[in-house]
Write a protein that holds these residues in place. Structure first.
Motif, PDB file in Angstrom:
ATOM      1  N   ASP A  53       0.848  -1.186   0.000  1.00  0.00           N
ATOM      2  CA  ASP A  53       0.000   0.000   0.000  1.00  0.00           C
ATOM      3  C   ASP A  53       0.883   1.236   0.000  1.00  0.00           C
ATOM      4  O   ASP A  53       1.866   1.311   0.746  1.00  0.00           O
ATOM      5  N   ARG A  54       0.545   2.200  -0.882  1.00  0.00           N
ATOM      6  CA  ARG A  54       1.287   3.466  -0.961  1.00  0.00           C
ATOM      7  C   ARG A  54       0.311   4.618  -1.038  1.00  0.00           C
ATOM      8  O   ARG A  54      -0.686   4.556  -1.751  1.00  0.00           O
ATOM      9  N   ASN A  55       0.635   5.680  -0.322  1.00  0.00           N
ATOM     10  CA  ASN A  55      -0.112   6.914  -0.451  1.00  0.00           C
ATOM     11  C   ASN A  55       0.490   7.693  -1.606  1.00  0.00           C
ATOM     12  O   ASN A  55       1.623   8.158  -1.526  1.00  0.00           O
ATOM     13  N   LEU A  56      -0.251   7.795  -2.711  1.00  0.00           N
ATOM     14  CA  LEU A  56       0.196   8.532  -3.884  1.00  0.00           C
ATOM     15  C   LEU A  56      -0.559   9.851  -3.942  1.00  0.00           C
ATOM     16  O   LEU A  56      -1.424  10.122  -3.106  1.00  0.00           O
ATOM     17  N   ILE A  57      -0.243  10.668  -4.925  1.00  0.00           N
ATOM     18  CA  ILE A  57      -0.885  11.978  -5.079  1.00  0.00           C
ATOM     19  C   ILE A  57      -2.404  11.850  -5.072  1.00  0.00           C
ATOM     20  O   ILE A  57      -3.098  12.682  -4.514  1.00  0.00           O
ATOM     21  N   THR A  58      -2.910  10.763  -5.664  1.00  0.00           N
ATOM     22  CA  THR A  58      -4.359  10.583  -5.807  1.00  0.00           C
ATOM     23  C   THR A  58      -4.958   9.680  -4.735  1.00  0.00           C
ATOM     24  O   THR A  58      -6.050   9.163  -4.901  1.00  0.00           O
ATOM     25  N   GLY A  59      -4.230   9.461  -3.636  1.00  0.00           N
ATOM     26  CA  GLY A  59      -4.781   8.680  -2.539  1.00  0.00           C
ATOM     27  C   GLY A  59      -4.083   7.348  -2.351  1.00  0.00           C
ATOM     28  O   GLY A  59      -3.041   7.069  -2.947  1.00  0.00           O
TER      29      GLY A  59
END
Length: 106
Positions: A53-59
């Motif tokens: 799981d990664r927090n990216l710019i879009t969530g």
């Protein structure tokens, strides 16, 4: 009009291993850190790393890094799962960083 020489391809910038076709680009409007990136519907000759799981710019997304199957270069990531409804279209698609791929056969 018939294409001469076959499909336009992208290769790994390091070893030129073919990793995707120009026709498989979904969007050229993506970012990877400070770099431009392309969203592809399909990729080839890649190896996927473990899902995380990664927090990216879009969530929040579950992603797996993708590497060139020949030289092992990190090229981008694959979207395994999007947690926000508006981002579901990315599931199963691959991000390749623009500076990590080269045009081949065009």
């Amino acid at each position: 009009m018939e294409e001469l020489g076959g499909p336009r391809l992208y290769g790994c910038f390091r070893c030129r291993n073919h990793v995707s076709r120009h026709d498989d680009i979904v969007s050229k409007d993506f970012q990877s850190g400070n770099n431009r990136a392309f969203l592809f519907s399909h990729a080839m000759n890649i190896v996927e790393g473990p899902k995380e799981d990664r927090n990216l710019i879009t969530g929040l997304h579950t992603v797996a890094d993708v590497f060139c199957s020949d030289c092992g270069e990190l090229l981008g990531w694959k979207y395994e799962r999007a947690y926000e409804e508006s981002q579901k279209y990315k599931e199963g698609k691959i991000i390749l960083e623009k500076f990590k791929i080269i045009k081949d056969n065009w």
